[in-house]
Design a protein around this motif. Sequence first.
Motif, short mmCIF file in Angstrom:
data_model
loop_
_atom_site.label_atom_id
_atom_site.label_comp_id
_atom_site.label_asym_id
_atom_site.label_seq_id
_atom_site.Cartn_x
_atom_site.Cartn_y
_atom_site.Cartn_z
N ALA A 27 0.81 -1.22 0.00
CA ALA A 27 0.00 0.00 0.00
C ALA A 27 0.84 1.26 0.00
O ALA A 27 0.48 2.27 -0.61
CB ALA A 27 -0.94 -0.01 1.21
N ASN A 55 -3.62 -6.49 -6.80
CA ASN A 55 -3.28 -5.84 -5.53
C ASN A 55 -3.70 -6.69 -4.35
O ASN A 55 -3.00 -6.75 -3.33
CB ASN A 55 -3.96 -4.47 -5.44
N THR A 56 -4.85 -7.33 -4.45
CA THR A 56 -5.34 -8.21 -3.38
C THR A 56 -4.51 -9.48 -3.31
O THR A 56 -4.03 -9.87 -2.24
CB THR A 56 -6.82 -8.57 -3.63
N LYS A 103 -0.86 -9.64 -1.78
CA LYS A 103 -0.74 -9.58 -0.32
C LYS A 103 -0.84 -10.97 0.31
O LYS A 103 -0.42 -11.15 1.45
CB LYS A 103 -1.82 -8.67 0.26
N VAL A 120 -5.00 -4.86 5.01
CA VAL A 120 -5.99 -4.49 4.01
C VAL A 120 -6.52 -3.10 4.34
O VAL A 120 -6.49 -2.66 5.49
CB VAL A 120 -7.16 -5.49 3.94
N PHE A 121 -6.99 -2.41 3.32
CA PHE A 121 -7.56 -1.08 3.54
C PHE A 121 -9.05 -1.17 3.85
O PHE A 121 -9.56 -0.50 4.74
CB PHE A 121 -7.33 -0.20 2.32
N HIS A 122 -9.75 -2.03 3.11
CA HIS A 122 -11.18 -2.22 3.32
C HIS A 122 -11.40 -3.44 4.21
O HIS A 122 -10.98 -4.55 3.85
CB HIS A 122 -11.91 -2.40 1.98
N TYR A 175 -12.40 -7.13 3.16
CA TYR A 175 -11.47 -8.01 2.47
C TYR A 175 -10.77 -8.97 3.43
O TYR A 175 -10.24 -10.01 3.01
CB TYR A 175 -10.41 -7.20 1.72
N LYS A 197 -7.13 -4.74 9.19
CA LYS A 197 -7.29 -3.45 8.50
C LYS A 197 -6.21 -2.56 9.08
O LYS A 197 -6.28 -2.13 10.23
CB LYS A 197 -8.67 -2.85 8.76
N GLY A 232 -3.55 0.77 4.86
CA GLY A 232 -3.58 -0.47 4.11
C GLY A 232 -2.37 -1.37 4.34
O GLY A 232 -2.32 -2.48 3.83
N GLU A 233 -1.40 -0.90 5.13
CA GLU A 233 -0.25 -1.73 5.49
C GLU A 233 -0.59 -2.57 6.73
O GLU A 233 -1.56 -2.28 7.44
CB GLU A 233 0.97 -0.85 5.79
#
Length: 320
Positions: free
Chosen positions: A87, A178-179, A182, A195-197, A200, A219, A223-224
């Motif tokens: 991120a 991107n997903t 990770k 995750v940012f959201h 997820y 979260k 996003g890191e």
Amino acid sequence: MSHHPLADYVRILARGKNASRSMSFDEARFTMQSMLRGDYLPEQLGAILMLLRVKEESPEEVAGFAAAINDYWPADVQADLIWASYAGKRRQPFWCLLSALLLSQMGYRILFHGSEAHTEGRLYLHELFSELQWPVVRDLNELQQSAPLRYLPCRVLHPELQRWLLLKSILGVRSPINTVLKTIAPPGIASVQGVFHPNYAAAHQQAAAINGQTAVIIKGEGGEFEVNPERRCEAYCQLPQGPAQLELLHQQSHYEDKGGLAGLAALQRVWRNEEQHAYATEAIIGTAALALCAIRGNADLTQALADCRQAWAQRDTRCF
């Protein structure tokens, strides 16, 4: 023109509102294997990525894509924890880098993997590794040698991965790559993922279960994989004994010393004890403790927090 083998897999996603469906694990794995071999047309890549983006990736699709990428890890990767960093940071320094440094002083080998810069205005971890002259993996054979802390650019694992990340500037939105990136990790080595959201996180946990991986997902700040101590942190864990959830309660809702530019100087001042920074200390210790649960493969967060607080108090401040 002959029928392209990947056309049937695009069709799975593109048959319309009522006939389309998600890919199975095997279908997703075959699709990613084909694309990594270069056995695709640009139109198929764009269609697959955007169709998945619109419908949102299922855990089976994430797991299948990740399994295909995981085939590119060399045998006998020497690491105790795989730490995804894609991120980048915009508002806060990389406090999680100090969490990893703390764990390395506790005797654990941490391997970061991530992107080289792909979004303007963000600082990426590879830039800090370069500035610090810390080890950056340039050849996959280096992963068979032990090291306490190092960084692997995803393009070294496979050159297409970084190129696909850069498609955001062309497509206008992030893609499932991107997903998926990770979630990758060599067999038998635990990983941590930010995750940012928050919705997820459960999908990442389920994908880890499908691939038989140990993982802790949160979260994270920006996003890191980094705890924000101003918020309750809920961790989704896939452990050897099964799924689990951990909760890290916030001590206070606002820290006066939060903020500052995302650079190296703040990290050095906090590590060297030249500056007392309550927000940073809680972020570093909380992040390290959750990562330690992943390494140990258990949900004993209380013990992990106690061990990390003790290690923080006894850290070698001269090494950074």
